[in-house]
Design an enzyme around this catalytic site. Structure first.
Site, PDB file in Angstrom:
ATOM      1  N   HIS A   1       0.861  -1.210   0.000  1.00 24.61           N
ATOM      2  CA  HIS A   1       0.000   0.000   0.000  1.00 24.61           C
ATOM      3  C   HIS A   1       0.890   1.251   0.000  1.00 24.61           C
ATOM      4  O   HIS A   1       1.437   1.641   1.019  1.00 24.61           O
ATOM      5  CB  HIS A   1      -0.918   0.012   1.227  1.00 24.61           C
TER       6      HIS A   1
ATOM      7  N   LYS B   1      -9.227  -0.478  -6.178  1.00 21.38           N
ATOM      8  CA  LYS B   1      -9.335   0.159  -4.866  1.00 21.38           C
ATOM      9  C   LYS B   1     -10.690   0.819  -4.697  1.00 21.38           C
ATOM     10  O   LYS B   1     -11.136   1.571  -5.558  1.00 21.38           O
ATOM     11  CB  LYS B   1      -8.227   1.216  -4.728  1.00 21.38           C
TER      12      LYS B   1
ATOM     13  N   HIS C   1       1.457   5.377  -1.709  1.00 22.12           N
ATOM     14  CA  HIS C   1       1.054   6.537  -2.515  1.00 22.12           C
ATOM     15  C   HIS C   1       2.309   7.160  -3.095  1.00 22.12           C
ATOM     16  O   HIS C   1       3.149   7.669  -2.365  1.00 22.12           O
ATOM     17  CB  HIS C   1       0.307   7.567  -1.660  1.00 22.12           C
TER      18      HIS C   1
ATOM     19  N   HIS D   1      -4.809  -0.816   5.689  1.00 20.62           N
ATOM     20  CA  HIS D   1      -4.374  -0.049   6.865  1.00 20.62           C
ATOM     21  C   HIS D   1      -5.341  -0.175   8.047  1.00 20.62           C
ATOM     22  O   HIS D   1      -5.941   0.802   8.463  1.00 20.62           O
ATOM     23  CB  HIS D   1      -4.127   1.425   6.508  1.00 20.62           C
TER      24      HIS D   1
ATOM     25  N   HIS E   1     -10.558   0.987   1.481  1.00 28.86           N
ATOM     26  CA  HIS E   1     -10.364   1.958   2.553  1.00 28.86           C
ATOM     27  C   HIS E   1     -11.596   1.844   3.433  1.00 28.86           C
ATOM     28  O   HIS E   1     -12.671   2.303   3.076  1.00 28.86           O
ATOM     29  CB  HIS E   1     -10.216   3.381   1.996  1.00 28.86           C
TER      30      HIS E   1
ATOM     31  N   ASP F   1       1.180   2.495   3.596  1.00 27.91           N
ATOM     32  CA  ASP F   1       0.314   3.646   3.335  1.00 27.91           C
ATOM     33  C   ASP F   1       1.132   4.942   3.360  1.00 27.91           C
ATOM     34  O   ASP F   1       0.624   5.998   3.723  1.00 27.91           O
ATOM     35  CB  ASP F   1      -0.854   3.715   4.328  1.00 27.91           C
TER      36      ASP F   1
HETATM   37 ZN   LIG Z   1      -3.661   4.956   1.471  1.00 28.63          ZN
END
Ligand SMILES: [Zn+2]
Length: 351
Positions: free
Chosen positions: A15, A101, A17, A176, A138, A251
């Site tokens: 995970h 996602k 970004h 997460h 999420h 994350d």
């Molecule tokens: Zn994230």
């Protein structure tokens, strides 16, 4: 002294970004230095919603890689109310997409395009279940009347549990996780082999009190927000169990210092600069360094049906200092998690 030096299969980050443009160039080397592969989140502006978008974004990531670094970005699709199931399935079959996602609309950074009602994408989820494409979630409700510390637990009861019932073969990663409720839910479904959960480094180290220690700490604000200590303990127990459904996902989410240190600061912790050192600390504190490889390098590939890495990395128990500000462009920088602090572990690279 069995654990002054650990050699494990090269980990993957399930995970991440990476953003785009100058930010991508600034942060990518940190992830690629430690991890062999990463699941790349699609919440760009505009988001990555089609196979063509993902293919182009993957090209930009590969172009931004430092010379001589081996790293494989695994791309994801950002689900919207208008996602085309045919395009998604083609992208998955062609190896462009590794997963899709689900952001409930407005749950977090750049999620304004998310799914407004999960019932609307039922045909897409059916197709994903058929082809074995994982759904990454999420897991927070976006209803502002629900307390921010309860949004994950409420999501599990009101949305995730019914979703798994409606789609009995859909493979799901609850991303997460931050609560004991999430850990219990994942464990309760573990036998099915179709649910996984990522756990970040920062959620293993901080609880909600840290966000307010001596004043407000904007760099510890992320979503889902850190919960009380009992939940952190549950996360440590899950991560260090070595059990199959739990795997590493940082994350890591870079925002510039000006965007973080503001009247309305952004959510996200940038942990890529020292992720493995921080995880090692959490595992050492739990007396479970022998489980780090399962969590970081074995459980994730198994869930995603990918081979485990044949490379090895080394971690050494000698102090390292977390990096200072990372310059993105003129006047813009990112502050790494635990910047300037001394960490007990050092990353020794691949061996
Ligand atoms: Zn994230």
């Amino acid at each position: 002294m069995p654990f002054d030096r650990i050699v494990i299969r090269r980990p993957d980050d399930w995970h991440v970004h990476l953003r785009d443009g100058a930010m991508l160039k600034a942060v990518l080397p940190f992830t690629a230095r430690q991890f062999g592969r990463a699941i790349v989140m699609p919440n760009l502006k505009p988001p990555v919603t089609t196979t063509a978008d993902a293919d182009a974004y993957r090209g930009r990531i590969l172009a931004a890689l430092p010379d001589g670094v081996s790293f494989t970005p695994l791309m994801t699709a950002y689900l919207t109310d208008g996602t085309d199931a045919g395009d998604l399935a083609r992208g998955f079959a062609d190896g462009v997409f590794a997963a899709a996602k689900l952001y409930p609309a407005n749950a977090t950074t750049n999620s304004a395009h998310g799914v407004t009602d999960i019932a609307r994408i039922a045909p897409v989820l059916e197709r994903m279940a058929e082809i074995g494409m994982p759904l990454l979630i999420h897991g927070e409700v976006t209803d502002q009347s629900v307390d921010i510390f309860d949004r994950e637990a409420v999501f599990i009861d009101s949305i995730l549990a019914p979703l798994l019932e409606r789609h009995p073969t859909l493979r799901v990663v609850l991303e997460h996780v931050t609560t004991s409720e999430a850990v219990q839910f994942v464990r309760a479904h573990a036998a099915s082999g179709r649910i996984g959960a990522t756990i970040t480094a920062h959620h293993l180290l901080i609880n909600r009190s840290h966000i307010f220690q001596g004043g407000i700490r904007p760099h510890l604000y992320c979503l889902p927000i850190a919960k009380r200590e009992t939940h952190r303990v549950a996360l440590v127990e899950a991560a260090t169990s070595g059990d199959g459904p739990f795997f590493l996902g940082t994350d890591t989410a870079p925002h510039t210092v000006t965007a973080k240190e503001a009247a309305c600061g952004c959510a996200g912790c940038f942990t890529a600069a020292n992720a493995l050192e921080v995880y090692a600390e959490a595992f050492e504190d739990a007396g479970a360094l022998d489980k780090l490889e399962a969590f970081a390098s074995l459980n994730g590939p198994r869930f995603y049906n990918l081979p485990v890495s044949e490379e090895r990395v080394v971690l050494e128990r000698r102090p390292s200092v977390a990096p200072d500000l990372i310059l993105v462009s003129e006047g813009d920088a990112v502050l790494p998690f635990r910047s300037g602090e001394t960490l007990r572990w050092s990353f020794g690279g691949t061996v």
